[in-house]
Design an enzyme around this catalytic site. Structure first.
Site, PDB file in Angstrom:
ATOM      1  N   CYS A   1     -18.619  -6.565  10.257  1.00  0.00           N
ATOM      2  CA  CYS A   1     -18.365  -8.083  10.634  1.00  0.00           C
ATOM      3  C   CYS A   1     -17.658  -8.408  12.008  1.00  0.00           C
ATOM      4  O   CYS A   1     -17.285  -9.290  12.554  1.00  0.00           O
ATOM      5  CB  CYS A   1     -17.597  -8.806   9.511  1.00  0.00           C
TER       6      CYS A   1
ATOM      7  N   ASP B   1      -3.827   0.764   6.494  1.00  0.00           N
ATOM      8  CA  ASP B   1      -2.628   0.339   5.658  1.00  0.00           C
ATOM      9  C   ASP B   1      -2.671  -0.993   5.474  1.00  0.00           C
ATOM     10  O   ASP B   1      -2.446  -1.490   4.439  1.00  0.00           O
ATOM     11  CB  ASP B   1      -1.697   1.241   5.871  1.00  0.00           C
TER      12      ASP B   1
ATOM     13  N   GLU C   1       0.101  -0.540  -6.402  1.00  0.00           N
ATOM     14  CA  GLU C   1      -0.949   0.353  -6.879  1.00  0.00           C
ATOM     15  C   GLU C   1      -0.453   1.223  -7.942  1.00  0.00           C
ATOM     16  O   GLU C   1       0.600   1.599  -7.954  1.00  0.00           O
ATOM     17  CB  GLU C   1      -1.361   1.274  -5.757  1.00  0.00           C
TER      18      GLU C   1
ATOM     19  N   CYS D   1     -15.049  -3.250  11.146  1.00  0.00           N
ATOM     20  CA  CYS D   1     -15.896  -3.549  10.012  1.00  0.00           C
ATOM     21  C   CYS D   1     -17.339  -4.002  10.906  1.00  0.00           C
ATOM     22  O   CYS D   1     -17.165  -4.285  12.108  1.00  0.00           O
ATOM     23  CB  CYS D   1     -15.278  -4.488   9.107  1.00  0.00           C
TER      24      CYS D   1
ATOM     25  N   CYS E   1     -14.268  -9.758   5.158  1.00  0.00           N
ATOM     26  CA  CYS E   1     -15.442 -10.067   4.827  1.00  0.00           C
ATOM     27  C   CYS E   1     -15.974  -9.456   3.399  1.00  0.00           C
ATOM     28  O   CYS E   1     -16.936 -10.010   2.582  1.00  0.00           O
ATOM     29  CB  CYS E   1     -16.721  -9.702   5.635  1.00  0.00           C
TER      30      CYS E   1
ATOM     31  N   ASP F   1       0.952  -1.362   0.111  1.00  0.00           N
ATOM     32  CA  ASP F   1       0.023  -0.019  -0.079  1.00  0.00           C
ATOM     33  C   ASP F   1       0.935   1.439  -0.170  1.00  0.00           C
ATOM     34  O   ASP F   1       1.785   1.302   0.775  1.00  0.00           O
ATOM     35  CB  ASP F   1      -1.137   0.006   1.394  1.00  0.00           C
TER      36      ASP F   1
ATOM     37  N   CYS G   1     -13.299  -4.363   3.398  1.00  0.00           N
ATOM     38  CA  CYS G   1     -13.020  -5.226   4.456  1.00  0.00           C
ATOM     39  C   CYS G   1     -12.181  -6.476   3.750  1.00  0.00           C
ATOM     40  O   CYS G   1     -12.761  -7.131   3.096  1.00  0.00           O
ATOM     41  CB  CYS G   1     -14.068  -5.678   5.300  1.00  0.00           C
TER      42      CYS G   1
END
Length: 347
Positions: A297, A304, A223, A295, A279, A189, A276
């Site tokens: 979940c 990060d 990325e 989250c 999930c 990231d 997430c």
């Protein structure tokens, strides 16, 4: 069959004599002049929707040398002049391929003073390098040895703003060999206000990071950030520069090529921070100041590390089917967070 070796550049400081400094100054000026003349000619042709290639600009150079105004171009080696036309061709190829902006004219004060020589325009014997049009070898400070038996393919000479001379020697390095294949993979990231974060949960400094990543992993997923465009935003410019993302990516790509590894670039619009990794649910918003989140979940994420895990997962998934990803502009609630698009594989 001879093994294919990696080409590496070795850069050294050198101290020219007065005669060499004068010759290099003339050469730098001629290189800049030829580049600008060729760029102007190609720009005028482009305005008429006509493309001009390297061969045509090379023919133009022959003509320019025959004019009284530009006859001084004959006073320097022709090789650096031909090489600058080749560099301009590469710049236009990148422009037409939408990998770079339109080529810019070289400025006498701001542009880098440099010249490139190929094998026909230099002699390298017994550890001494002599350039075309020069009677003596350059006084080079050999701060590190060249690979044993190195055969130079190109020599680039440059001068920085302080007037210091540098020579970069491109040669094959037999010591760099492909590494044994490994099944390991990692996602990275791009931190805009800190160092890059890995999918393994570590934030790592740039120094020696690329070598370790390439040695330990067969596949590296990053990325595809438009760093140049992002730097235009003054609030992000310093952070991006500090994170050195563009440098990290560049080094990763050429080291991966050296050692037989793969670099995969995930589309810059993939919502790696908002998705997430446990999930798969997608958050509507994730402001930059939010560093941790929980989250629905029940999983609590470091922003990060979560993003790096998502980057790795989507890169590996897309690698299998040969496609990359872009986000759907939809809200959470079971809807897909991504759609397919061509995947970018870095050389």
């Amino acid at each position: 069959m001879r093994a294919s070796h990696v080409k590496r550049a070795f850069r050294y400081r050198f101290y020219p004599t007065d005669a060499q400094a004068a010759e290099l100054s003339r050469t730098f000026g001629c290189v800049r002049k030829v580049y600008n003349l060729a760029l102007a000619a190609r720009t005028q042709a482009w305005a008429r929707q006509v493309r001009v290639n390297y061969n045509q600009t090379s023919a133009m150079l022959t003509g320019w040398k025959k004019t009284g105004e530009l006859a001084y171009l004959n006073d320097v080696s022709s090789v650096p002049l031909q090489q600058t036309l080749r560099h301009l061709q590469v710049a236009f190829t990148n422009f037409f391929g939408k990998r770079a902006g339109y080529p810019r004219f070289k400025s006498r004060k701001k542009s880098r003073r440099s010249a490139e020589y190929t094998t026909s325009a230099f002699r390298f014997r017994d550890g001494e390098l002599t350039l075309a049009k020069m009677a003596e070898p350059l006084d080079i400070v050999w701060s590190r040895p060249l690979p044993e038996g190195a055969a130079l393919s190109t020599v680039s000479v440059s001068q920085d703003a302080a007037g210091r001379g540098y020579v970069s020697l491109l040669c094959e390095d037999p010591s760099v060999q492909p590494l044994p294949a490994t099944g390991a993979a990692i996602g990275i990231d791009a931190g805009l206000d800190h160092l890059p974060t890995l999918s393994t949960g570590r934030r790592s400094p740039i120094h020696k990071l690329t070598t370790r990543l390439v040695r330990e992993n067969q596949t590296i997923v990053i990325e595809d950030l438009a760093v140049r465009n992002m730097v235009k935003n003054a609030s992000l410019a310093r952070a991006i520069s500090d994170a050195a993302w563009s440098q990290l990516r560049s080094v990763l790509e050429y080291k991966a090529q050296w050692y037989g590894r793969e670099v995969i670039a995930v589309d810059r619009w993939f919502p790696s921070s908002r998705l997430c990794s446990a999930c798969g649910s997608l958050q509507q918003k994730m402001p930059l100041h939010v560093r941790t989140c929980t989250c629905e979940c029940g999983t609590t994420h470091d922003r990060d590390v979560n993003a790096a895990k998502n980057i790795l997962a989507v890169g590996l998934t897309a690698s299998v089917c040969g496609a990359g990803v872009r986000p759907q502009r939809k809200t959470p609630g079971g809807q897909s967070a991504m759609k397919q698009k061509p995947l970018q594989r870095e050389p």
